[in-house]
Scaffold this active site. Structure first.
Site, PDB file in Angstrom:
ATOM      1  N   GLU A 128       2.872 -32.576 -57.621  1.00 23.17           N
ATOM      2  CA  GLU A 128       1.421 -32.272 -57.932  1.00 23.17           C
ATOM      3  C   GLU A 128       0.622 -32.423 -56.692  1.00 23.17           C
ATOM      4  O   GLU A 128      -0.251 -31.627 -56.535  1.00 23.17           O
ATOM      5  CB  GLU A 128       1.216 -33.255 -58.932  1.00 23.17           C
ATOM      6  N   LYS A 186       0.185 -43.493 -43.656  1.00 19.40           N
ATOM      7  CA  LYS A 186      -0.394 -44.421 -44.908  1.00 19.40           C
ATOM      8  C   LYS A 186       0.541 -44.646 -45.777  1.00 19.40           C
ATOM      9  O   LYS A 186       1.395 -44.015 -46.360  1.00 19.40           O
ATOM     10  CB  LYS A 186      -1.482 -43.620 -45.598  1.00 19.40           C
ATOM     11  N   GLU A 208       9.484 -34.902 -64.432  1.00 17.29           N
ATOM     12  CA  GLU A 208       9.957 -35.988 -63.580  1.00 17.29           C
ATOM     13  C   GLU A 208       9.441 -37.215 -64.314  1.00 17.29           C
ATOM     14  O   GLU A 208       8.455 -37.401 -64.478  1.00 17.29           O
ATOM     15  CB  GLU A 208       9.723 -35.818 -62.396  1.00 17.29           C
ATOM     16  N   GLU A 252       8.209 -33.666 -49.125  1.00 16.72           N
ATOM     17  CA  GLU A 252       9.546 -34.052 -49.723  1.00 16.72           C
ATOM     18  C   GLU A 252       9.010 -34.453 -51.366  1.00 16.72           C
ATOM     19  O   GLU A 252       8.403 -35.582 -51.162  1.00 16.72           O
ATOM     20  CB  GLU A 252      10.371 -35.098 -48.998  1.00 16.72           C
ATOM     21  N   CYS A 275      13.347 -39.827 -56.212  1.00 19.48           N
ATOM     22  CA  CYS A 275      12.967 -38.455 -56.426  1.00 19.48           C
ATOM     23  C   CYS A 275      14.258 -37.542 -56.599  1.00 19.48           C
ATOM     24  O   CYS A 275      14.102 -36.583 -57.262  1.00 19.48           O
ATOM     25  CB  CYS A 275      12.130 -37.804 -55.157  1.00 19.48           C
ATOM     26  N   GLY A 307       1.896 -32.792 -53.459  1.00 16.65           N
ATOM     27  CA  GLY A 307       2.444 -31.856 -52.586  1.00 16.65           C
ATOM     28  C   GLY A 307       1.590 -30.271 -52.637  1.00 16.65           C
ATOM     29  O   GLY A 307       1.451 -29.894 -51.823  1.00 16.65           O
TER      30      GLY A 307
END
Lengths: 288, 474
Positions: free
Chosen positions: B235, B180, B385, B254, B288, B237
């Site tokens: 969040e 997706k 982040e 990741e 990231c 993850g």
């Protein structure tokens, strides 16, 4: 009836306590639980660790992490070998304790545990070569990947009081992790005796911390602890408890090892070591 | 500053259809969810309407992947390799088209899509193609087996590159996939589906299902998915890790980062400045592993900041399709709102905000390159982040303090070190708790080089020999 016949000497029993930060404290909660032999005879009152004990054990493990992970691989290997030596020296004691706990062929079990420690001791300065890599990137860069310990690992030990216990602790610490181990609930006494071996093997305090008590209580505390980096759920037999622990572990993305039932005599492979290793890749430009 | 004439890349090379369906079992099919629009974030123009895969559609995709798994996993590795080599070649042949489409859908500068994303995408397929018939020698014992159906959910910052990172190793190892793409950047994944058809990849080996979070959750939680691979926020993850608990699915995550880029007083300043700029302003900071925390040794902080400001004033922000553009559009209005919010909080918490004089286009989503100074470790700008072109600058005095501050984060994806002293580089690299350490460079990627985080930046590695483990039953 004769007065001259000496009364049988009363044995001096050992108090089984926890092993935290290199010391042997009782549970701060003052709780204990009776441990019986496989025949149902009373053996000892083991400490029943509390949540506070679990947290103290995690802080001890965290405190020990810098020094242990920073020690040379050769040094860690020497210490693991030393543990094997100390265990060999106490062979008879372990055979007796395991027999009381109902372990069949206890002598073979102790031998296998000692050999397992020797096997892992040798891995300390080899795993990096096997699990690392020099990577040929398409550019003027030096690039190398090496495994590093994950950090503090919470280990729920299997109900296999010595061989199983050694087989879950050794792969965790040989690479530089520190750990908090929850001993077999049914037969916790050999694990405290193993802690005495660890305490006399030059293993820095806090590298291995041993808790005894209720797995159902302690495992979720450790799985939810935000300063624990990984959990080994080998000793969690109950499916619901395992799922609870896995869900709690998600909160800070702990690495979770939940292996299929193990044959402790089989070749362990690398899995138990690599499950608690991180790969670090370092880049640097090349040039004059 | 030099004046540049506009140098726009032509968009004629790419033919965007008015609407796109799902790619299931080798065919483009309608989705049963309500379709959504994907827009060009630089202009807010609608590019196409895209199908939403419902739970039912996802189930169809997983069944197609399961059926194809039999054929694909039984195929000799050397044959799987040839399919992957074919795909790599077609990507190279159609790279300009893919780069233009990526820039239109994502907002990143065409220079980056063309020179970074696309070459890495093709290289990734080439790299893993070569592994397909050599898995016996990968260090996991003889005859390592694939896992089955992989459910993969990828982000919008490097849409096609993240697809390559997911699909190439999965297929090389003999798995089939349901992937997706992100809802704001689905188009290159759908063009990739067309490439799979050109390569005559057996139907069902790759399935692409578009949609938002619900579609992603359906992929991840499908009971017949054996492997979950996710790249995105920490969040989400966490939610995934919790939702697959007890399922026995193999998971790689990741996730986010808050990388420290540490500059010592003996660093080559001009190179460091380039590295800092690349570290945080590459891809609008939608990275990231971006070097979002600049840690500078106190003695050179002033001098470095001055150079950095001078360099920032030379960055060109604007039309991503212009070949001279350095900073493109923020990917979505939602992301722009987040960058603005965290920047406002930065100011409110007492840090000092600076941006070069920089005209922002009227339409589209834009944020100027921004530096915060006077930042404390407790400030959210130093902890959260941002995922945007926002740099937080802090200082340190000793190497030990640099390590302490660099590691003072729940993340652990990447880190940078700038010093001319070799022993100090290695000393730092040893102590930084991060999956990638760039020394005297930053934001370098290669298919042969493992990538992935420590701590809450996730688990598992992508790239290199290590990247195979995620897709093998070992």
């Amino acid at each position: 009836m004769s007065k001259t016949e000496a009364a049988a000497r009363l044995a001096v029993r050992k108090t089984y306590k926890l092993y935290i930060g290199g010391a042997f404290p009782r549970s701060e909660s003052g709780r204990s639980y009776p441990v019986t032999s496989s025949k149902g005879e009373f053996l000892a009152n083991a400490s029943k660790a509390s949540r506070k004990d679990a947290r103290d054990a995690v802080s001890a493990a965290r405190k020990a992490f810098g020094g242990w992970s920073g020690a040379t691989a050769y040094n860690r290997g020497q210490i693991l070998y030393r543990i094997a030596e100390m265990l060999e020296g106490r062979r008879a004691q372990f055979v007796a304790e395991l027999a009381e706990a109902g372990t069949k062929k206890a002598g073979d079990v102790v031998d296998a545990a000692i050999d397992r420690l020797v096997w892992y001791a040798g891995w300390s300065d080899k795993i990096t070569s096997v699990a690392g890599a020099a990577n040929p990137v398409a550019g003027p860069y030096f690039n190398i990947s090496s495994p590093e310990p994950t950090g503090v690992v919470a280990v729920i030990a299997p109900d296999e009081p010595l061989l199983g216990l050694v087989s879950v602790i050794a792969p965790v610490i040989v690479t530089g992790n520190t750990c908090v181990v929850v001993a077999s609930e049914r037969a916790p006494l050999p694990s405290i005796t193993l802690a005495e071996v660890l305490a006399t093997s030059d293993l820095p305090g806090g590298v291995v911390n041993v808790l005894t008590g209720s797995v159902k209580e302690i495992a979720p505390w450790l799985a939810a602890h935000m300063d624990v980096n990984a959990v080994d759920l080998t000793g969690v037999a109950d499916e619901d408890l395992a799922i609870t622990c896995e869900q709690a572990a998600a909160e800070n993305l702990k690495r979770v090892l939940r292996p299929a039932a193990a044959d402790w005599y089989a070749d362990p492979g690398l899995k138990r070591m690599t499950a608690f290793l991180e790969t670090k890749t370092v880049w640097h430009p090349t040039g004059v | 500053m030099f004046e540049y004439a506009p140098a726009p890349e032509s968009r004629d090379i790419v033919d965007i259809k008015p609407s796109y369906g799902l790619f299931i079992d080798g065919e483009f099919v309608d989705g049963t969810g309500a379709p959504f629009k994907t827009i060009n974030p630089a202009t807010e123009e609608t590019l196409a309407e895209v199908a939403t895969a419902s739970g039912e559609d996802v189930d169809r995709a997983v069944r197609a992947a399961r059926k194809a798994f039999g054929v694909w996993s039984a195929m000799p590795g050397s044959e799987r390799a040839k399919y992957l080599f074919r795909i790599a070649r077609i990507i190279q042949e159609r790279s300009r088209e893919l780069a233009v489409l990526e820039t239109l859908d994502n907002g990143k500068p065409i220079r980056e899509a063309r020179d970074v994303d696309l070459p890495l995408v093709a290289a990734h397929f080439f790299y893993y193609a070569g592994w397909a018939d050599k898995l016996d020698y990968a260090g996991y014992g003889p005859g390592p087996k694939p896992l089955g159906v992989a459910g993969q959910v990828i982000p919008w910052n490097f849409p096609l590159l993240m697809l390559a990172w997911k699909i190439a190793p999965a297929l090389a190892c003999g798995n089939t996939v349901v992937l997706k793409p992100a809802e704001t950047t689905p188009l290159t994944a759908l063009l990739f589906a067309e490439i799979c058809r050109q390569a005559e990849l057996p139907p069902g080996v790759v399935n692409i299902v578009t949609g938002a979070g619900e579609t992603g959750a359906a992929v991840v939680n499908h009971p017949d998915v054996n492997k979950v691979a996710f790249t995105g926020s920490t969040e989400v993850g966490r939610l995934i890790a919790r939702s697959v608990a007890g399922s026995g699915k193999k998971v790689t995550l990741e996730l986010g980062g808050k990388a420290a880029n540490v500059v010592f007083d003996d660093a080559a300043i001009d190179q460091a400045v380039e590295g800092i700029v690349n570290g945080i302003f590459f891809n609008q900071g939608h990275v990231c592993c971006a070097g979002s925390r600049l840690l500078v040794q106190e003695s050179i902080a002033e001098e470095l900041l001055e150079s950095l400001k001078r360099r920032l004033s030379l960055l060109r922000l604007g039309d991503p399709m212009d070949k001279n553009t350095d900073i493109g559009a923020i990917n979505s209005s939602a992301q722009l709102a987040r960058v603005r919010e965290l920047s406002d909080i930065g100011e409110a918490e007492g840090a000092e905000r600076w941006s070069p004089a920089c005209a922002l286009p009227e339409r589209g989503f834009w944020f100027p390159p921004t530096i915060f100074t006077g930042v404390a470790q407790s400030h959210r700008i130093a902890r959260d982040e941002v995922f945007g072109p926002v740099l937080a600058m802090l200082t340190f005095r000793t190497p030990a303090e640099a390590v302490e501050k660099a590691n003072n984060t729940p993340y652990g994806l990447s880190a940078g070190v700038w010093t001319e002293k070799g022993s100090r580089i290695l000393w730092m690299a040893d102590r930084l708790r991060a999956g990638v350490v760039w020394a005297n460079t930053f934001n370098k990627f290669d298919p042969a080089s493992p990538f992935g985080g420590y701590k809450e930046s996730g688990y598992g590695r992508e790239g290199g020999r290590h990247g195979l483990e995620a897709y093998l039953d070992v």
